[in-house]
Design a protein around this motif. Structure first.
Motif, PDB file in Angstrom:
ATOM      1  N   LYS A 101     118.301 -45.225 140.325  1.00 47.27           N
ATOM      2  CA  LYS A 101     117.003 -44.709 139.900  1.00 47.27           C
ATOM      3  C   LYS A 101     116.677 -43.496 140.748  1.00 47.27           C
ATOM      4  O   LYS A 101     116.645 -43.569 141.975  1.00 47.27           O
ATOM      5  N   GLU A 113     109.257 -43.743 129.168  1.00 50.50           N
ATOM      6  CA  GLU A 113     110.656 -43.965 128.844  1.00 50.50           C
ATOM      7  C   GLU A 113     110.866 -44.062 127.343  1.00 50.50           C
ATOM      8  O   GLU A 113     110.016 -44.589 126.612  1.00 50.50           O
ATOM      9  N   THR A 162     114.046 -41.056 130.794  1.00 47.46           N
ATOM     10  CA  THR A 162     112.781 -41.120 131.507  1.00 47.46           C
ATOM     11  C   THR A 162     112.200 -39.717 131.602  1.00 47.46           C
ATOM     12  O   THR A 162     112.909 -38.772 131.958  1.00 47.46           O
TER      13      THR A 162
END
Length: 215
Positions: A101, A113, A162
């Motif tokens: 991440k 997202e 994202t």
């Protein structure tokens, strides 16, 4: 007496072969996302073996989570070899996976997202375009379900994008899906970023929206 002794020896040999075969039986290990990222990775290990792997694909501004058969573990860290993953091989096939991440120290607010479905051997590939990259930026990658990849045609996976807000404003995001099997469609979203850099999506138009889901 001789026959009895021979029978005992034969029986003992069979027991040794049976348990010896079980002891040396190996079980498969699947690696996600790439086997080549793990030093010491082998396709299989015998039951009970103490396995040590090193994860070397380490990027700046990135947090990593490690899992052995779905259970999160806390690895050690070596300055020379990276993250150290240790476990005892069970008597079944397992998956060793890592999730990453990206972290951005200067960013605030809540990102949004978009989760897109596909599959090996003909599933759609996606192109994501943000009209105004000064308002938001995207980061995405492919994730296989349950962290396991069989390398067979038809294996499903998720492509997760994202979107991070950079400044207050509104822009469009276009999703283009193209596949050799004919799963082709476009979607356009309105992406809004508020003063706190929180990102929201609104579907504006779609040519085949039933093949897409938004989580």
């Amino acid at each position: 007496m001789l026959k009895r002794t021979v029978s005992i020896l034969i029986l003992g040999g069979m027991i040794m072969l049976l348990f010896g075969g079980c002891f040396f039986l190996k079980h498969n290990v699947f690696y996600y996302p790439n086997k080549s990222d793990f030093i010491g990775a082998e396709d299989s290990f015998r039951k009970g073996k103490n396995v040590t792997l090193y994860y070397t694909d380490i990027q700046a501004d990135t947090e990593y989570s490690f899992y052995v058969e779905g259970e999160k573990i806390t690895p050690d860290y070596s300055e020379d070899k990276g993250y150290v993953i240790s476990f005892k091989m069970p008597g079944n096939d397992i998956t060793v996976s890592v999730e990453s991440k990206r972290t951005y120290e200067k960013e605030e607010g809540k990102p949004a997202e978009l989760s897109l479905r596909s599959f090996d051997g003909g599933g759609p590939e996606y192109t994501v375009t943000v009209s105004d990259n000064t308002i938001a930026k995207s980061d995405g990658g492919m994730r296989y379900y349950a962290g396991r990849r069989t390398y067979d045609g038809g294996s499903p996976y998720t492509v997760l994008y994202t979107f991070f807000g950079l400044r207050e404003g509104e822009t469009e995001v276009k999703i283009e899906a193209r596949s050799p099997t004919g799963i082709n469609y476009d979607e356009v979203y309105t992406l809004s970023v508020d003063a706190g850099l929180n990102v929201t999506f609104t579907l504006k138009e779609s040519t085949k929206s039933e093949l897409h889901y938004n989580e």
